[in-house]
Design a protein around this motif. Structure first.
Motif, PDB file in Angstrom:
ATOM      1  N   UNK A  99      11.230 -46.806   9.653  1.00 34.09           N
ATOM      2  CA  UNK A  99      11.186 -45.748   8.640  1.00 34.09           C
ATOM      3  C   UNK A  99      10.584 -46.290   7.349  1.00 34.09           C
ATOM      4  N   UNK A 100       9.564 -45.564   6.860  1.00 33.76           N
ATOM      5  CA  UNK A 100       8.931 -45.953   5.608  1.00 33.76           C
ATOM      6  C   UNK A 100       9.539 -45.157   4.463  1.00 33.76           C
ATOM      7  N   UNK A 101       9.683 -45.796   3.325  1.00 32.78           N
ATOM      8  CA  UNK A 101      10.209 -45.122   2.140  1.00 32.78           C
ATOM      9  C   UNK A 101       9.084 -44.352   1.455  1.00 32.78           C
ATOM     10  N   UNK A 102       9.219 -43.028   1.394  1.00 30.02           N
ATOM     11  CA  UNK A 102       8.225 -42.177   0.737  1.00 30.02           C
ATOM     12  C   UNK A 102       8.746 -41.830  -0.649  1.00 30.02           C
ATOM     13  N   UNK A 103       8.048 -42.198  -1.683  1.00 29.96           N
ATOM     14  CA  UNK A 103       8.539 -41.916  -3.045  1.00 29.96           C
ATOM     15  C   UNK A 103       8.556 -40.413  -3.318  1.00 29.96           C
ATOM     16  N   UNK A 104       9.438 -39.983  -4.201  1.00 36.16           N
ATOM     17  CA  UNK A 104       9.564 -38.566  -4.547  1.00 36.16           C
ATOM     18  C   UNK A 104       8.267 -38.072  -5.174  1.00 36.16           C
ATOM     19  N   UNK A 105       7.795 -36.947  -4.685  1.00 35.10           N
ATOM     20  CA  UNK A 105       6.540 -36.401  -5.200  1.00 35.10           C
ATOM     21  C   UNK A 105       6.720 -34.994  -5.770  1.00 35.10           C
ATOM     22  N   UNK A 106       7.883 -34.378  -5.599  1.00 34.62           N
ATOM     23  CA  UNK A 106       8.132 -33.048  -6.159  1.00 34.62           C
ATOM     24  C   UNK A 106       9.279 -33.134  -7.149  1.00 34.62           C
ATOM     25  N   UNK A 107       9.024 -32.658  -8.364  1.00 36.96           N
ATOM     26  CA  UNK A 107      10.028 -32.672  -9.408  1.00 36.96           C
ATOM     27  C   UNK A 107      10.158 -31.258  -9.958  1.00 36.96           C
ATOM     28  N   UNK A 108      11.263 -30.576  -9.670  1.00 30.88           N
ATOM     29  CA  UNK A 108      11.419 -29.185 -10.117  1.00 30.88           C
ATOM     30  C   UNK A 108      11.279 -29.017 -11.626  1.00 30.88           C
ATOM     31  N   UNK A 109      11.746 -29.979 -12.387  1.00 30.49           N
ATOM     32  CA  UNK A 109      11.665 -29.893 -13.847  1.00 30.49           C
ATOM     33  C   UNK A 109      10.523 -30.706 -14.417  1.00 30.49           C
ATOM     34  N   UNK A 110       9.548 -31.075 -13.577  1.00 31.90           N
ATOM     35  CA  UNK A 110       8.434 -31.884 -14.033  1.00 31.90           C
ATOM     36  C   UNK A 110       8.665 -33.354 -13.788  1.00 31.90           C
ATOM     37  N   UNK A 111       7.610 -34.142 -13.705  1.00 38.67           N
ATOM     38  CA  UNK A 111       7.758 -35.580 -13.447  1.00 38.67           C
ATOM     39  C   UNK A 111       8.410 -36.288 -14.618  1.00 38.67           C
ATOM     40  N   UNK A 112       9.132 -37.366 -14.356  1.00 35.82           N
ATOM     41  CA  UNK A 112       9.744 -38.107 -15.468  1.00 35.82           C
ATOM     42  C   UNK A 112       8.683 -38.746 -16.347  1.00 35.82           C
ATOM     43  N   UNK A 113       9.039 -38.963 -17.585  1.00 33.55           N
ATOM     44  CA  UNK A 113       8.092 -39.533 -18.542  1.00 33.55           C
ATOM     45  C   UNK A 113       7.830 -40.989 -18.225  1.00 33.55           C
ATOM     46  N   UNK A 114       6.595 -41.468 -18.416  1.00 36.79           N
ATOM     47  CA  UNK A 114       6.324 -42.900 -18.274  1.00 36.79           C
ATOM     48  C   UNK A 114       7.205 -43.701 -19.232  1.00 36.79           C
ATOM     49  N   UNK A 115       7.473 -44.915 -18.840  1.00 39.94           N
ATOM     50  CA  UNK A 115       8.418 -45.727 -19.607  1.00 39.94           C
ATOM     51  C   UNK A 115       7.964 -45.931 -21.040  1.00 39.94           C
ATOM     52  N   UNK A 116       6.665 -46.214 -21.248  1.00 40.82           N
ATOM     53  CA  UNK A 116       6.194 -46.452 -22.615  1.00 40.82           C
ATOM     54  C   UNK A 116       6.308 -45.189 -23.464  1.00 40.82           C
ATOM     55  N   UNK A 117       6.038 -44.028 -22.865  1.00 39.79           N
ATOM     56  CA  UNK A 117       6.158 -42.768 -23.603  1.00 39.79           C
ATOM     57  C   UNK A 117       7.612 -42.499 -23.967  1.00 39.79           C
ATOM     58  N   UNK A 118       8.514 -42.721 -23.016  1.00 37.76           N
ATOM     59  CA  UNK A 118       9.935 -42.489 -23.280  1.00 37.76           C
ATOM     60  C   UNK A 118      10.447 -43.440 -24.356  1.00 37.76           C
ATOM     61  N   UNK A 119      10.027 -44.703 -24.314  1.00 34.47           N
ATOM     62  CA  UNK A 119      10.479 -45.673 -25.310  1.00 34.47           C
ATOM     63  C   UNK A 119       9.980 -45.306 -26.705  1.00 34.47           C
TER      64      UNK A 119
END
Length: 512
Positions: A99-119
């Protein structure tokens, strides 16, 4: 891929070629073919040999069904898992794929902010909330709205109440982060931010009522509207007019429920950002211009002679110096193009008048074309025929004869309109045909507005030059500008004749 193709491909592999040759040599020598174990540790060759049925020596018997540790056979209806037991059976199922790990590609409330943007956002939040361990009050919340959320400053109170659900009068740092960052508002587009801040939590649309808080704050904070602070009744009328104009242009379904996709397709977001930056409110021609409100309200006030804030058919017939025909006014009051919001039968309210005047003075916009098409389409079949055109033009022809003007025969009019619009089907005009043509407004003027019909026939060169000088202005923008100048001159002349010391009788005069 078919099974035969897979088998052919397997045979073409070098390892398979060597395996087959080895088996053939063993068979020729009379050796008993070994039955390989199908346990995971046997390698690729064992897996390949276990997939070859019919490779057992002549007379050999198939192996018994594998047994569990208790000695009972495994039932096909209740299979048991084996983890490491080697049965040696060639009938064992192939091992399960990894089994391969497939990263989450659907975000109901939008994708999370990049780390530098959030910081970076958190750093600015810490600066604004520094020294306010108990939270920020509404009076100090505007910088958060403007700098962190990138929203117009007059959204401050609406956003504040959205976060302060318990009505404590304070918004703490943690509560703001929970609302803005954890709900991924940081990565949302501007239309989504505005939509989510305005709408009620349990709704998926915006109503006119949702615009009232931001318009109230706009009236209190915008420098171009400070002169209205002493006249709260006109502040309310201004806010109503802005709301009606917004829903006229943006709410294309016309149901009073503005959806996110309608907001994204409109220019409302750009207008909200512009009015926040522009000190001169009259430079924001879309929705917010005070001069446009002044013209709309004064035109309504002129027709509403008894000042009950309602207009009847007789009042509307006086619009534009009796420019409209009786038949088109009848269609408007039959509420075919739009159902009146007025609760008084046979009366048009202020909101209904706003829809009318916007449609009448700019017949190039899609809401206007839809408004008048419904009026002309007598049988509501989506097609305007020559008979329907003639029904409205007959009154125009009669009015021209009464005014001693040279009448234009209906047959000539039909040819002229057909050449102008070029319908897809001869003798049938559809709304799609009118939307494709840039001169569709003249089609309606010919049928029921005599003044504009005559102006179109004479082709005023001054108006043509005006249109060429600034093509970005709409017909409504030009009309509102000219009317504002006329109304201002009339008011100045009235002030001069009455004397500055006289007090207006507001029950009789226009309130400007």
């Amino acid at each position: 891929m078919r099974l035969e193709d897979l088998f052919t491909q397997w045979l073409s592999l070098p390892d398979t070629h060597r395996l087959v040759l080895s088996l053939l040599e063993d068979a020729k020598a009379g050796l008993v073919l070994p039955v390989p174990s199908s346990s995971p540790g046997n390698g690729n060759s064992g897996g390949a040999m276990s997939a070859l049925p019919g490779m057992f020596a002549v007379g050999s018997t198939p192996p018994l069904s594998p047994r569990s540790t208790s000695g009972s056979p495994l039932s096909p209806k209740s299979p048991m898992k084996r983890t490491g037991a080697s049965t040696g059976s060639p009938l064992k199922r192939a091992s399960e794929p990894i089994r391969e790990h497939i990263p989450q590609f659907y975000f109901p409330n939008g994708p999370p902010a990049p780390q530098d943007m959030a910081e970076q956002c958190l750093k600015r939040i810490d600066q604004l909330f520094a020294g306010h361990s108990y939270g920020l009050p509404l009076s100090a919340f505007a910088p958060v709205t403007k700098e962190v959320c990138k929203l117009p400053s007059f959204f401050s109170s609406c956003l504040f109440k959205k976060i302060d659900v318990e009505d404590t009068g304070l918004v703490t740092r943690d509560r703001f982060i929970e609302y803005w960052l954890e709900q991924n508002m940081l990565t949302s587009d501007m239309a989504s931010r505005i939509f989510n801040v305005l709408k009620k939590p349990d709704k998926k649309y915006i109503t006119q009522e949702d615009f009232k808080p931001i318009l109230k704050e706009l009236l209190m904070t915008h420098r171009g509207l400070e002169f209205l602070h002493d006249t709260p009744e006109f502040q309310e009328r201004y806010a109503e007019t802005v709301m009606y104009r917004i829903f006229y242009h943006v709410n294309r379904s016309g149901n009073g429920r503005l959806l996110l996709r309608e907001l994204r397709r409109s220019n409302l977001v750009a207008a909200l950002l512009q009015v926040d930056e522009e000190e001169d409110i009259n430079k924001v021609l879309k929705y917010f211009s005070y001069e446009h409100f002044y013209v709309i309200y004064c035109k309504f006030w002129e027709l509403d002679t008894d000042h009950d804030f309602l207009i009847d058919k007789t009042d509307l017939l006086r619009y534009g110096n009796h420019a409209l025909t009786f038949r088109i006014v009848e269609r408007i009051f039959s509420q075919v193009p739009r159902k009146f919001t007025s609760s008084v039968e046979g009366k048009m309210g202020y909101e209904d008048f706003v829809w009318f005047i916007l449609s009448e003075e700019d017949k190039t916009s899609e809401p206007s074309l839809e408004y008048w098409f419904k009026c002309i389409d007598l049988d509501c079949d989506g097609v305007v025929t020559p008979n329907e055109m003639q029904y409205f033009y007959e009154e125009q022809l009669h009015r021209m004869e009464c005014l001693a003007q040279d009448p234009v025969l209906f047959e000539d009019i039909v040819c002229q309109m057909t050449d102008m619009i070029c319908p897809e089907k001869q003798g049938q005009l559809t709304l799609r045909d009118l939307k494709r043509c840039k001169l569709s407004g003249n089609f309606f003027n010919i049928l029921f507005n005599l003044n504009k019909f005559v102006a179109f026939e004479t082709r005023d060169p001054f108006l043509i030059r005006q249109e060429r000088e600034d093509p970005t202005l709409t017909e409504w923008d030009r009309f509102a500008h000219q009317e504002y100048i006329r109304l201002s001159m009339e008011e100045d002349a009235e002030d001069a004749s009455n004397g500055s010391a006289e007090v207006w009788d507001e029950s009789l005069e226009a309130p400007f």
